[in-house]
Design a protein around this motif. Structure first.
Motif, PDB file in Angstrom:
ATOM      1  N   ASP A  22       1.872   9.335  -7.917  1.00 32.82           N
ATOM      2  CA  ASP A  22       2.637   9.219  -9.294  1.00 32.82           C
ATOM      3  C   ASP A  22       3.055  10.412 -10.278  1.00 32.82           C
ATOM      4  O   ASP A  22       3.965  11.412 -10.340  1.00 32.82           O
ATOM      5  CB  ASP A  22       1.762   7.814  -9.854  1.00 32.82           C
ATOM      6  CG  ASP A  22       3.147   7.790 -10.840  1.00 32.82           C
ATOM      7  OD1 ASP A  22       4.355   7.753 -10.852  1.00 32.82           O
ATOM      8  OD2 ASP A  22       2.941   8.133 -12.082  1.00 32.82           O
ATOM      9  N   GLU A  23       1.811  11.161 -10.574  1.00 38.23           N
ATOM     10  CA  GLU A  23       1.654  12.756 -10.842  1.00 38.23           C
ATOM     11  C   GLU A  23       2.546  13.567 -10.473  1.00 38.23           C
ATOM     12  O   GLU A  23       3.068  14.615 -11.463  1.00 38.23           O
ATOM     13  CB  GLU A  23       0.655  12.796 -11.317  1.00 38.23           C
ATOM     14  CG  GLU A  23      -0.789  12.430 -13.551  1.00 38.23           C
ATOM     15  CD  GLU A  23      -2.269  12.041 -13.139  1.00 38.23           C
ATOM     16  OE1 GLU A  23      -2.849  13.415 -12.687  1.00 38.23           O
ATOM     17  OE2 GLU A  23      -2.704  11.225 -12.975  1.00 38.23           O
ATOM     18  N   ASN A  24       2.271  13.747  -9.400  1.00 38.08           N
ATOM     19  CA  ASN A  24       2.748  14.555  -8.231  1.00 38.08           C
ATOM     20  C   ASN A  24       4.782  14.362  -7.889  1.00 38.08           C
ATOM     21  O   ASN A  24       4.947  15.629  -7.518  1.00 38.08           O
ATOM     22  CB  ASN A  24       2.216  14.781  -7.286  1.00 38.08           C
ATOM     23  CG  ASN A  24       1.209  15.840  -7.371  1.00 38.08           C
ATOM     24  OD1 ASN A  24       0.789  16.617  -8.037  1.00 38.08           O
ATOM     25  ND2 ASN A  24       0.674  15.810  -6.255  1.00 38.08           N
ATOM     26  N   GLY A  25       4.891  13.575  -9.102  1.00 31.15           N
ATOM     27  CA  GLY A  25       6.462  13.022  -8.530  1.00 31.15           C
ATOM     28  C   GLY A  25       7.166  12.420  -8.032  1.00 31.15           C
ATOM     29  O   GLY A  25       8.178  11.541  -7.795  1.00 31.15           O
ATOM     30  N   HIS A  26       5.999  11.048  -6.870  1.00 25.32           N
ATOM     31  CA  HIS A  26       6.886  11.090  -6.141  1.00 25.32           C
ATOM     32  C   HIS A  26       7.150   9.599  -6.816  1.00 25.32           C
ATOM     33  O   HIS A  26       6.550   9.174  -7.792  1.00 25.32           O
ATOM     34  CB  HIS A  26       5.573  11.054  -4.979  1.00 25.32           C
ATOM     35  CG  HIS A  26       5.042  12.095  -4.541  1.00 25.32           C
ATOM     36  ND1 HIS A  26       6.059  12.605  -3.998  1.00 25.32           N
ATOM     37  CD2 HIS A  26       4.410  13.359  -4.218  1.00 25.32           C
ATOM     38  CE1 HIS A  26       5.341  13.608  -3.614  1.00 25.32           C
ATOM     39  NE2 HIS A  26       3.898  13.684  -3.707  1.00 25.32           N
ATOM     40  N   ASP A  27       7.772   9.115  -5.549  1.00 22.21           N
ATOM     41  CA  ASP A  27       8.408   7.227  -6.202  1.00 22.21           C
ATOM     42  C   ASP A  27       7.167   6.735  -5.146  1.00 22.21           C
ATOM     43  O   ASP A  27       7.291   6.307  -4.344  1.00 22.21           O
ATOM     44  CB  ASP A  27       8.981   7.096  -5.486  1.00 22.21           C
ATOM     45  CG  ASP A  27      10.236   4.773  -5.479  1.00 22.21           C
ATOM     46  OD1 ASP A  27       9.422   5.125  -6.359  1.00 22.21           O
ATOM     47  OD2 ASP A  27      11.341   5.230  -5.431  1.00 22.21           O
ATOM     48  N   VAL A  28       5.906   5.869  -5.675  1.00 22.97           N
ATOM     49  CA  VAL A  28       5.009   5.335  -5.152  1.00 22.97           C
ATOM     50  C   VAL A  28       4.905   4.144  -5.512  1.00 22.97           C
ATOM     51  O   VAL A  28       5.412   3.937  -6.874  1.00 22.97           O
ATOM     52  CB  VAL A  28       3.302   5.597  -6.167  1.00 22.97           C
ATOM     53  CG1 VAL A  28       1.964   5.351  -5.553  1.00 22.97           C
ATOM     54  CG2 VAL A  28       4.005   7.366  -5.771  1.00 22.97           C
ATOM     55  N   ARG A  29       5.139   2.893  -4.446  1.00 25.76           N
ATOM     56  CA  ARG A  29       4.615   2.078  -4.223  1.00 25.76           C
ATOM     57  C   ARG A  29       3.597   1.399  -3.993  1.00 25.76           C
ATOM     58  O   ARG A  29       3.516   1.583  -3.344  1.00 25.76           O
ATOM     59  CB  ARG A  29       5.960   0.918  -3.769  1.00 25.76           C
ATOM     60  CG  ARG A  29       7.366   1.173  -4.063  1.00 25.76           C
ATOM     61  CD  ARG A  29       8.287   2.049  -3.049  1.00 25.76           C
ATOM     62  NE  ARG A  29       9.043   2.233  -3.583  1.00 25.76           N
ATOM     63  CZ  ARG A  29       9.983   1.453  -2.775  1.00 25.76           C
ATOM     64  NH1 ARG A  29       9.989   0.755  -2.554  1.00 25.76           N
ATOM     65  NH2 ARG A  29      11.267   1.628  -3.762  1.00 25.76           N
ATOM     66  N   LEU A  30       2.447   0.445  -5.398  1.00 23.72           N
ATOM     67  CA  LEU A  30       0.909   0.096  -4.645  1.00 23.72           C
ATOM     68  C   LEU A  30       1.566  -1.075  -4.507  1.00 23.72           C
ATOM     69  O   LEU A  30       1.782  -1.917  -5.742  1.00 23.72           O
ATOM     70  CB  LEU A  30       0.557   0.818  -6.279  1.00 23.72           C
ATOM     71  CG  LEU A  30      -0.618   0.263  -6.431  1.00 23.72           C
ATOM     72  CD1 LEU A  30      -1.068   1.096  -5.407  1.00 23.72           C
ATOM     73  CD2 LEU A  30      -1.773   0.372  -7.817  1.00 23.72           C
ATOM     74  N   TRP A  31       0.683  -1.734  -3.904  1.00 27.33           N
ATOM     75  CA  TRP A  31       0.543  -2.696  -2.885  1.00 27.33           C
ATOM     76  C   TRP A  31      -0.165  -3.763  -3.156  1.00 27.33           C
ATOM     77  O   TRP A  31      -1.525  -2.800  -2.186  1.00 27.33           O
ATOM     78  CB  TRP A  31       1.238  -3.182  -1.299  1.00 27.33           C
ATOM     79  CG  TRP A  31       0.797  -5.061  -0.779  1.00 27.33           C
ATOM     80  CD1 TRP A  31       1.696  -5.389  -0.876  1.00 27.33           C
ATOM     81  CD2 TRP A  31       0.150  -4.982  -0.374  1.00 27.33           C
ATOM     82  NE1 TRP A  31       1.606  -6.607  -0.621  1.00 27.33           N
ATOM     83  CE2 TRP A  31       0.093  -6.523  -0.318  1.00 27.33           C
ATOM     84  CE3 TRP A  31      -1.136  -4.504   0.649  1.00 27.33           C
ATOM     85  CZ2 TRP A  31      -0.215  -7.109   0.929  1.00 27.33           C
ATOM     86  CZ3 TRP A  31      -2.168  -4.893   1.214  1.00 27.33           C
ATOM     87  CH2 TRP A  31      -1.779  -6.670   1.759  1.00 27.33           C
ATOM     88  N   SER A  32      -0.588  -4.569  -3.782  1.00 26.64           N
ATOM     89  CA  SER A  32      -1.717  -5.507  -3.264  1.00 26.64           C
ATOM     90  C   SER A  32      -1.786  -7.365  -3.021  1.00 26.64           C
ATOM     91  O   SER A  32      -0.094  -7.346  -3.290  1.00 26.64           O
ATOM     92  CB  SER A  32      -2.491  -5.774  -5.284  1.00 26.64           C
ATOM     93  OG  SER A  32      -3.293  -6.464  -4.721  1.00 26.64           O
ATOM     94  N   TYR A  33      -2.104  -7.469  -2.619  1.00 25.59           N
ATOM     95  CA  TYR A  33      -2.196  -9.427  -2.511  1.00 25.59           C
ATOM     96  C   TYR A  33      -2.508 -10.097  -3.319  1.00 25.59           C
ATOM     97  O   TYR A  33      -1.951 -11.430  -3.258  1.00 25.59           O
ATOM     98  CB  TYR A  33      -3.188  -9.297  -0.745  1.00 25.59           C
ATOM     99  CG  TYR A  33      -5.147  -9.580  -1.356  1.00 25.59           C
ATOM    100  CD1 TYR A  33      -5.213 -10.527  -1.920  1.00 25.59           C
ATOM    101  CD2 TYR A  33      -5.421  -8.596  -1.430  1.00 25.59           C
ATOM    102  CE1 TYR A  33      -6.359 -10.706  -1.991  1.00 25.59           C
ATOM    103  CE2 TYR A  33      -6.664  -8.263  -2.065  1.00 25.59           C
ATOM    104  CZ  TYR A  33      -7.041  -9.513  -2.123  1.00 25.59           C
ATOM    105  OH  TYR A  33      -8.625 -10.488  -2.997  1.00 25.59           O
ATOM    106  N   ASN A  34      -3.021  -9.268  -4.222  1.00 28.53           N
ATOM    107  CA  ASN A  34      -3.265 -10.617  -5.618  1.00 28.53           C
ATOM    108  C   ASN A  34      -2.376  -9.963  -6.753  1.00 28.53           C
ATOM    109  O   ASN A  34      -1.947  -9.666  -7.511  1.00 28.53           O
ATOM    110  CB  ASN A  34      -5.104  -9.790  -6.282  1.00 28.53           C
ATOM    111  CG  ASN A  34      -5.048 -10.977  -7.327  1.00 28.53           C
ATOM    112  OD1 ASN A  34      -4.347 -11.410  -8.159  1.00 28.53           O
ATOM    113  ND2 ASN A  34      -6.280 -10.198  -8.012  1.00 28.53           N
TER     114      ASN A  34
END
Length: 337
Positions: A22-34
């Motif tokens: 994210d800091e590097n400018g990417h569009d980040v989607r963080l997935w969790s089962y919770n």
């Protein structure tokens, strides 16, 4: 160039790697089962159970729905526990077959699958057909999430059979504090990453028992010899084990209380029961399952791994730790090399 990246697994390492991207400018989607963890990440921008006193950027978005997290991504980073890799990869494959997307795959998990003794890249290759993905890269090296979170200087390795894939991973992650090297030896990097957790358990146990630096240095050095023997039996490059994912990863994991494997060993050395140690940790202790897999694999392949065998006997056969150490020290003398 900015990419759309899904990070699967929101534990300490997964969430901090997502933060680096994210800091590097990417569009980040963080997935969790919770779903509760997802809500905390999206509203409070914290992940308190795994990373204390750290605020994530509001631009980092968490998902509990896997299909939504994978929508249109160019890269998928797996950072789930080893025991969950096959299941999650199977779900990913189903989604990718429907969407016809073909992302690059990276994993940063450290372990060996139980019973099959497969490396994680092998599991990913089995579960996600080549038609639904690009090449597979492993990201590994001496790195605690807590240190990366505070921008401590960190060096890791991106290993793949494809140099282009390794360089792609390198470019995604490189920052002023997070440096990535490439390596073609995916076998050695994955085996080193997994088996160093066994040595960390042993190092923690020595600390809990009150042993000093001499004992810890001996354990790490001879433990590295065992890792190298098993790795080279599969065709790994011996040089890999004196690099970041070998000696580097052993040093950081076997000397720091940030390592949950070290902490587990320390508690065992202090006389805690294994079940209590597992319950106290509240997070996966990869070294426990890896010890069993490595022990069984060493017997199957005829590779001498006396330290691994001793730790296995303590964990799974109830052998007294001090007796295990005594037996190791009193083995017949032999040449170092």
């Amino acid at each position: 160039m900015s990419e759309k990246i899904a990070v699967l697994g929101a534990g300490s390492w997964g969430s901090i790697l997502a933060s680096v991207l994210d800091e590097n400018g990417h569009d980040v989607r963080l997935w969790s089962y919770n779903p509760k963890q997802v809500e905390e990440l999206n509203t409070e921008h914290t992940n308190a159970h795994y990373i204390k006193n750290f605020k994530f950027s509001p631009s980092l978005v968490a998902y509990s729905d896997l299909a939504s997290a994978l929508d249109g991504v160019q890269t998928i980073l797996f950072v789930v526990p080893t025991k969950a890799v096959r299941s999650v990869a199977g779900q990913v494959a189903t989604i990718l077959q429907k969407t016809k997307n073909q992302p690059a795959l990276i994993h940063a998990s450290k372990g060996i699958e139980q019973k099959t003794y497969k490396r994680i890249s092998q599991v990913l290759a089995e579960e996600i057909p080549a038609a639904n993905r690009k090449s597979i890269t492993v990201l590994s090296g001496p790195s605690h999430a807590e240190d990366v979170a505070r921008h401590d200087l960190t060096l890791v390795t991106a290993a793949s059979e494809s140099l282009d894939a390794a360089k792609h991973t390198q470019q995604l992650f490189m920052t002023t504090y997070f440096r990535v090297y490439t390596n073609p030896d995916i076998i050695g990097v994955e085996i080193g990453a997994a088996l160093k957790n066994i040595i960390a358990l042993g190092a923690g146990a020595l600390h809990g028992l009150g042993y000093g630096d001499n004992a810890k240095a001996a354990l790490m050095t001879r433990g590295l010899a065992e890792i190298s023997r098993l790795g080279t039996s599969f065709g790994a490059d011996p040089m890999t084990f004196i690099g970041l994912s070998g000696v580097g990863d052993i040093i950081v994991t076997a000397t720091s209380s940030n390592s949950r494997n070290w902490r587990a060993g320390d508690e065992l050395g202090r006389g805690e029961a294994l079940d209590d140690v597992i319950n106290h940790m509240g997070m996966v202790i990869e070294g426990l399952a890896t010890t069993k897999a490595a022990y069984e694999l060493s017997k199957k392949r005829g590779v001498s791994m006396p330290i691994t065998e001793a730790i296995y006997q303590v964990l799974y056969e109830g052998k007294d730790i001090r007796k295990a150490i005594s037996d190791l020290m009193q083995r017949e003398g032999r040449s170092e090399f």
